[in-house]
Design a protein around this motif. Structure first.
Motif, mmCIF file in Angstrom:
data_model
loop_
_atom_site.group_PDB
_atom_site.id
_atom_site.type_symbol
_atom_site.label_atom_id
_atom_site.label_comp_id
_atom_site.label_asym_id
_atom_site.label_seq_id
_atom_site.Cartn_x
_atom_site.Cartn_y
_atom_site.Cartn_z
ATOM 1 N N GLN A 1 -14.213 5.336 -0.413
ATOM 2 C CA GLN A 1 -13.934 4.701 0.875
ATOM 3 C C GLN A 1 -15.266 4.513 1.609
ATOM 4 O OE1 GLN A 1 -11.886 6.844 4.129
ATOM 5 N NE2 GLN A 1 -10.427 5.155 4.154
ATOM 6 N N ASN A 2 -15.526 3.257 1.952
ATOM 7 C CA ASN A 2 -16.793 2.929 2.636
ATOM 8 C C ASN A 2 -18.001 3.413 1.840
ATOM 9 O OD1 ASN A 2 -15.336 1.812 4.813
ATOM 10 N ND2 ASN A 2 -15.183 3.798 5.820
ATOM 11 N N ASP A 3 -17.948 3.188 0.507
ATOM 12 C CA ASP A 3 -19.044 3.532 -0.416
ATOM 13 C C ASP A 3 -19.302 5.033 -0.501
ATOM 14 O OD1 ASP A 3 -19.485 0.824 -0.959
ATOM 15 O OD2 ASP A 3 -20.818 0.608 0.760
ATOM 16 N N ASN B 1 0.806 -1.232 0.000
ATOM 17 C CA ASN B 1 0.000 0.000 0.000
ATOM 18 C C ASN B 1 0.834 1.275 0.000
ATOM 19 O OD1 ASN B 1 -2.513 -1.221 -0.149
ATOM 20 N ND2 ASN B 1 -2.773 -1.319 2.058
ATOM 21 N N GLU C 1 -6.634 2.637 4.529
ATOM 22 C CA GLU C 1 -7.301 1.337 4.500
ATOM 23 C C GLU C 1 -8.689 1.473 3.882
ATOM 24 O OE1 GLU C 1 -7.424 -0.346 8.358
ATOM 25 O OE2 GLU C 1 -5.241 -0.562 8.541
ATOM 26 N N ARG C 2 -9.076 0.460 3.135
ATOM 27 C CA ARG C 2 -10.388 0.376 2.494
ATOM 28 C C ARG C 2 -10.644 1.558 1.559
ATOM 29 N NH1 ARG C 2 -11.046 -0.865 7.728
ATOM 30 N NH2 ARG C 2 -11.902 1.194 8.195
ATOM 31 N N PHE C 3 -9.562 2.109 0.989
ATOM 32 C CA PHE C 3 -9.691 3.213 0.047
ATOM 33 C C PHE C 3 -9.331 2.736 -1.354
ATOM 34 C CE2 PHE C 3 -7.908 6.851 -2.282
ATOM 35 C CZ PHE C 3 -8.984 7.726 -2.238
ATOM 36 N N THR C 4 -10.223 3.013 -2.305
ATOM 37 C CA THR C 4 -9.986 2.626 -3.700
ATOM 38 C C THR C 4 -9.756 3.891 -4.523
ATOM 39 O OG1 THR C 4 -11.428 0.694 -3.470
ATOM 40 C CG2 THR C 4 -10.893 1.417 -5.697
#
Length: 242
Positions: free
Chosen positions: A167-169, A137, A204-207
């Protein structure tokens, strides 16, 4: 007559009493010896079976140990081969990256510095490169700026990088300064060209989807205010050129 027979038997018993006692004793000894031998034989047979069972167990354990040693040796060889291959690939990748960087810098120099008539006046983003590092990452960015002005005065300013994604929709925009691994210097001052580099870590959890690059030249003596915003797709290891 009956008395005579009894008397004769008593005489015979008296004569052979020791013999019969000895014979009886021998019979007892022989019987005891026979019983002892039988018991000893039975114990011996039991011990033999136990020893055979132990030997079989030892053979099975040795066979299992041999197989495990073979597997361990195979894994060691495989790990050594993989490690050598990985090191070779890493060295080759590093060499190619270095060669590619040199070629790009030479191309940038000849096209943008020695032939300024090919570009407009001002500061131009010649290249933006984002590539992964060996750390999960973590990424490295490189921005190459060139001055296209024929007068070649010192251009002074700074760049601003931001990352846009999900991130988180939810849509999220993050300044690179919040993601920086070190205190990356984003200011520039150059006459011909300058390379700005730095490392950053994705949350984290980031696209990531897009990268925005802004080049800002503040107003100062001999330099008017200017800002250029460029938008790129998130494509690590792809060189973006303007």
């Amino acid at each position: 007559m009956k008395k005579q027979v009894v008397k004769n038997f008593e005489i015979i018993w008296a004569i052979n009493k020791k013999f019969f006692a000895t014979l009886f004793g021998m019979l007892l000894l022989i019987t005891a010896a026979t019983i002892g031998v039988a018991i000893a034989y039975k114990i011996l047979q039991s011990d033999i079976k136990e020893v055979e069972a132990l030997n079989q167990t030892i053979d099975d354990k040795n066979q299992t140990l041999f197989q495990l040693e073979q597997k361990l040796n195979f894994i060691r060889v495989e790990l050594e081969v993989n490690n050598m291959s990985l090191q070779k690939l890493q060295a080759e990748l590093k060499r190619v990256q270095q060669d590619n960087t040199l070629l790009k810098e030479k191309l940038t120099f000849y096209q943008s510095v020695m032939a300024p008539e090919l570009t407009a006046d001002g500061v131009m983003v010649d290249e933006l490169l984002i590539e992964p590092t060996l750390i999960e990452n973590q990424f490295r960015y490189k921005v190459i700026l060139v001055q296209t002005s024929k007068q070649k005065r010192f251009a002074k300013g700074y760049i601003s990088l931001s990352l846009h994604g999900i991130q988180n929709d939810k849509n999220l925009s993050i300044d690179f300064k919040q993601l920086a691994v070190d205190d990356n210097d984003t200011s520039f001052s150059f006459r011909y060209f300058q390379i700005l580099e730095g490392n950053f870590v994705l949350p984290e959890r980031f696209t990531p989807e897009r990268v925005n690059l802004a080049v800002v030249l503040p107003r100062r003596s001999g330099q008017s205010y200017s800002r250029t915003d460029l938008d790129y797709d998130w494509s690590p290891q792809v060189v973006h050129r303007e």
